[in-house]
Scaffold this motif. Sequence first.
Motif, mmCIF file in Angstrom:
data_model
loop_
_atom_site.group_PDB
_atom_site.id
_atom_site.type_symbol
_atom_site.label_atom_id
_atom_site.label_comp_id
_atom_site.label_asym_id
_atom_site.label_seq_id
_atom_site.Cartn_x
_atom_site.Cartn_y
_atom_site.Cartn_z
ATOM 1 N N GLU A 37 0.831 -1.207 0.000
ATOM 2 C CA GLU A 37 0.000 0.000 0.000
ATOM 3 C C GLU A 37 0.863 1.254 0.000
ATOM 4 O OE1 GLU A 37 -2.339 -0.687 3.466
ATOM 5 O OE2 GLU A 37 -3.994 -1.592 2.350
ATOM 6 N N LYS A 38 1.961 1.226 0.765
ATOM 7 C CA LYS A 38 2.868 2.371 0.795
ATOM 8 C C LYS A 38 3.506 2.594 -0.576
ATOM 9 C CE LYS A 38 4.042 2.021 5.703
ATOM 10 N NZ LYS A 38 5.117 1.735 6.665
ATOM 11 N N ALA A 39 3.898 1.511 -1.250
ATOM 12 C CA ALA A 39 4.509 1.629 -2.574
ATOM 13 C C ALA A 39 3.493 2.167 -3.583
ATOM 14 C CB ALA A 39 5.038 0.274 -3.030
ATOM 15 N N ALA A 40 2.246 1.704 -3.495
ATOM 16 C CA ALA A 40 1.206 2.174 -4.413
ATOM 17 C C ALA A 40 0.930 3.664 -4.193
ATOM 18 C CB ALA A 40 -0.069 1.357 -4.228
ATOM 19 N N GLU A 41 0.923 4.095 -2.930
ATOM 20 C CA GLU A 41 0.688 5.506 -2.636
ATOM 21 C C GLU A 41 1.842 6.368 -3.138
ATOM 22 O OE1 GLU A 41 -0.282 8.446 1.144
ATOM 23 O OE2 GLU A 41 -0.121 6.282 1.472
ATOM 24 N N ALA A 42 3.084 5.875 -2.988
ATOM 25 C CA ALA A 42 4.245 6.617 -3.479
ATOM 26 C C ALA A 42 4.189 6.736 -5.006
ATOM 27 C CB ALA A 42 5.531 5.923 -3.048
ATOM 28 N N GLU A 43 3.760 5.676 -5.673
ATOM 29 C CA GLU A 43 3.635 5.698 -7.136
ATOM 30 C C GLU A 43 2.568 6.694 -7.582
ATOM 31 O OE1 GLU A 43 4.667 4.891 -10.919
ATOM 32 O OE2 GLU A 43 5.649 4.070 -9.135
ATOM 33 N N ARG A 44 1.452 6.749 -6.858
ATOM 34 C CA ARG A 44 0.384 7.703 -7.171
ATOM 35 C C ARG A 44 0.871 9.141 -6.994
ATOM 36 N NH1 ARG A 44 -3.484 6.399 -3.236
ATOM 37 N NH2 ARG A 44 -2.898 4.240 -3.134
ATOM 38 N N ASP A 45 1.604 9.378 -5.925
ATOM 39 C CA ASP A 45 2.137 10.717 -5.674
ATOM 40 C C ASP A 45 3.112 11.137 -6.775
ATOM 41 O OD1 ASP A 45 0.656 10.999 -3.381
ATOM 42 O OD2 ASP A 45 2.310 10.486 -2.019
ATOM 43 N N LYS A 46 3.958 10.197 -7.195
ATOM 44 C CA LYS A 46 4.930 10.487 -8.248
ATOM 45 C C LYS A 46 4.213 10.803 -9.558
ATOM 46 C CE LYS A 46 8.851 8.494 -10.663
ATOM 47 N NZ LYS A 46 9.660 7.293 -10.881
ATOM 48 N N ALA A 47 3.193 10.031 -9.906
ATOM 49 C CA ALA A 47 2.433 10.266 -11.137
ATOM 50 C C ALA A 47 1.708 11.611 -11.070
ATOM 51 C CB ALA A 47 1.441 9.131 -11.371
ATOM 52 N N LEU A 52 1.437 17.371 -12.899
ATOM 53 C CA LEU A 52 1.444 18.801 -12.588
ATOM 54 C C LEU A 52 2.521 19.527 -13.383
ATOM 55 C CD1 LEU A 52 0.876 19.017 -8.727
ATOM 56 C CD2 LEU A 52 -0.710 19.582 -10.555
ATOM 57 N N LYS A 53 3.637 18.855 -13.643
ATOM 58 C CA LYS A 53 4.717 19.478 -14.414
ATOM 59 C C LYS A 53 4.321 19.660 -15.878
ATOM 60 C CE LYS A 53 8.407 17.705 -11.502
ATOM 61 N NZ LYS A 53 9.546 16.782 -11.406
ATOM 62 N N LYS A 54 3.379 18.856 -16.378
ATOM 63 C CA LYS A 54 2.963 18.926 -17.776
ATOM 64 C C LYS A 54 2.018 20.102 -18.047
ATOM 65 C CE LYS A 54 3.418 13.979 -18.553
ATOM 66 N NZ LYS A 54 2.699 12.743 -18.887
ATOM 67 N N ILE A 55 1.442 20.677 -17.037
ATOM 68 C CA ILE A 55 0.512 21.786 -17.217
ATOM 69 C C ILE A 55 1.313 23.017 -17.619
ATOM 70 C CG2 ILE A 55 -1.162 23.290 -16.096
ATOM 71 C CD1 ILE A 55 -1.823 20.976 -14.215
ATOM 72 N N PRO A 56 0.948 23.647 -18.756
ATOM 73 C CA PRO A 56 1.728 24.816 -19.192
ATOM 74 C C PRO A 56 1.443 26.025 -18.311
ATOM 75 C CG PRO A 56 -0.127 24.473 -20.653
ATOM 76 C CD PRO A 56 -0.101 23.301 -19.693
ATOM 77 N N ASP A 57 2.449 26.892 -18.201
ATOM 78 C CA ASP A 57 2.287 28.125 -17.429
ATOM 79 C C ASP A 57 1.542 29.144 -18.275
ATOM 80 O OD1 ASP A 57 3.652 27.088 -15.286
ATOM 81 O OD2 ASP A 57 5.605 27.827 -15.976
ATOM 82 N N SER A 58 0.653 29.859 -17.665
ATOM 83 C CA SER A 58 -0.102 30.893 -18.363
ATOM 84 C C SER A 58 0.720 32.174 -18.346
ATOM 85 C CB SER A 58 -1.452 31.114 -17.685
ATOM 86 O OG SER A 58 -2.144 32.162 -18.307
ATOM 87 N N LYS A 59 1.259 32.558 -19.520
ATOM 88 C CA LYS A 59 2.095 33.747 -19.587
ATOM 89 C C LYS A 59 1.316 34.950 -20.094
ATOM 90 C CE LYS A 59 6.247 31.077 -20.026
ATOM 91 N NZ LYS A 59 7.411 30.721 -20.763
ATOM 92 N N ALA A 60 0.310 34.724 -20.923
ATOM 93 C CA ALA A 60 -0.485 35.825 -21.451
ATOM 94 C C ALA A 60 -1.644 36.115 -20.498
ATOM 95 C CB ALA A 60 -1.027 35.462 -22.824
ATOM 96 N N SER A 61 -2.072 37.353 -20.531
ATOM 97 C CA SER A 61 -3.183 37.755 -19.680
ATOM 98 C C SER A 61 -4.482 37.165 -20.218
ATOM 99 C CB SER A 61 -3.281 39.275 -19.632
ATOM 100 O OG SER A 61 -4.435 39.645 -18.913
ATOM 101 N N ASN A 62 -5.365 36.786 -19.341
ATOM 102 C CA ASN A 62 -6.659 36.236 -19.719
ATOM 103 C C ASN A 62 -7.731 37.311 -19.660
ATOM 104 O OD1 ASN A 62 -6.625 33.666 -20.603
ATOM 105 N ND2 ASN A 62 -7.126 32.706 -18.675
ATOM 106 N N ASP A 63 -7.455 38.492 -20.154
ATOM 107 C CA ASP A 63 -8.393 39.604 -20.081
ATOM 108 C C ASP A 63 -9.080 39.774 -21.433
ATOM 109 O OD1 ASP A 63 -9.812 41.811 -19.353
ATOM 110 O OD2 ASP A 63 -8.095 43.165 -19.215
ATOM 111 N N PRO A 64 -10.342 39.339 -21.588
ATOM 112 C CA PRO A 64 -11.003 39.442 -22.885
ATOM 113 C C PRO A 64 -11.273 40.889 -23.295
ATOM 114 C CG PRO A 64 -12.547 38.649 -21.241
ATOM 115 C CD PRO A 64 -11.190 38.701 -20.599
ATOM 116 N N TRP A 65 -11.367 41.807 -22.367
ATOM 117 C CA TRP A 65 -11.645 43.206 -22.684
ATOM 118 C C TRP A 65 -10.361 44.043 -22.716
ATOM 119 C CZ3 TRP A 65 -16.270 44.898 -24.282
ATOM 120 C CH2 TRP A 65 -17.351 44.066 -24.073
ATOM 121 N N GLY A 66 -9.225 43.412 -22.628
ATOM 122 C CA GLY A 66 -7.963 44.140 -22.587
ATOM 123 C C GLY A 66 -7.717 45.013 -23.807
#
Length: 96
Positions: A37-47, A52-66
């Motif tokens: 169970e500990k190994a499975a939990e560690a694997e889930r945390d790693k995944a 989270l690292k695959k999510i791109p950073d939002s560099k542009a403003s999200n202002d539709p009225w800008g």
Amino acid sequence: MKLFRMAAVLVMLAGPAYAQMPNINLMQDGPSKSPEEKAAEAERDKAYKETLKKIPDSKASNDPWGGMRSDPPKQPAAKASAATSAPKKKSGTAAN
């Protein structure tokens, strides 16, 4: 009837005292996890961290009225110096 009233009074007096008693848990925490169970939990945390690292950073403003807003107009220096000189007198009456 008198006995019933006495019992009711005792119950009413004992209620608040019982509510202030500390909550004591004599049972131990749940059973510990097995190595699998500990190994499975560690694997889930790693995944999870990898996704989270695959999510791109939002560099542009999200202002539709800008693009609709314009910068405030800049006043020339000559107008600013005229404003700091003698104040204008009001014409007409001030009847409100």
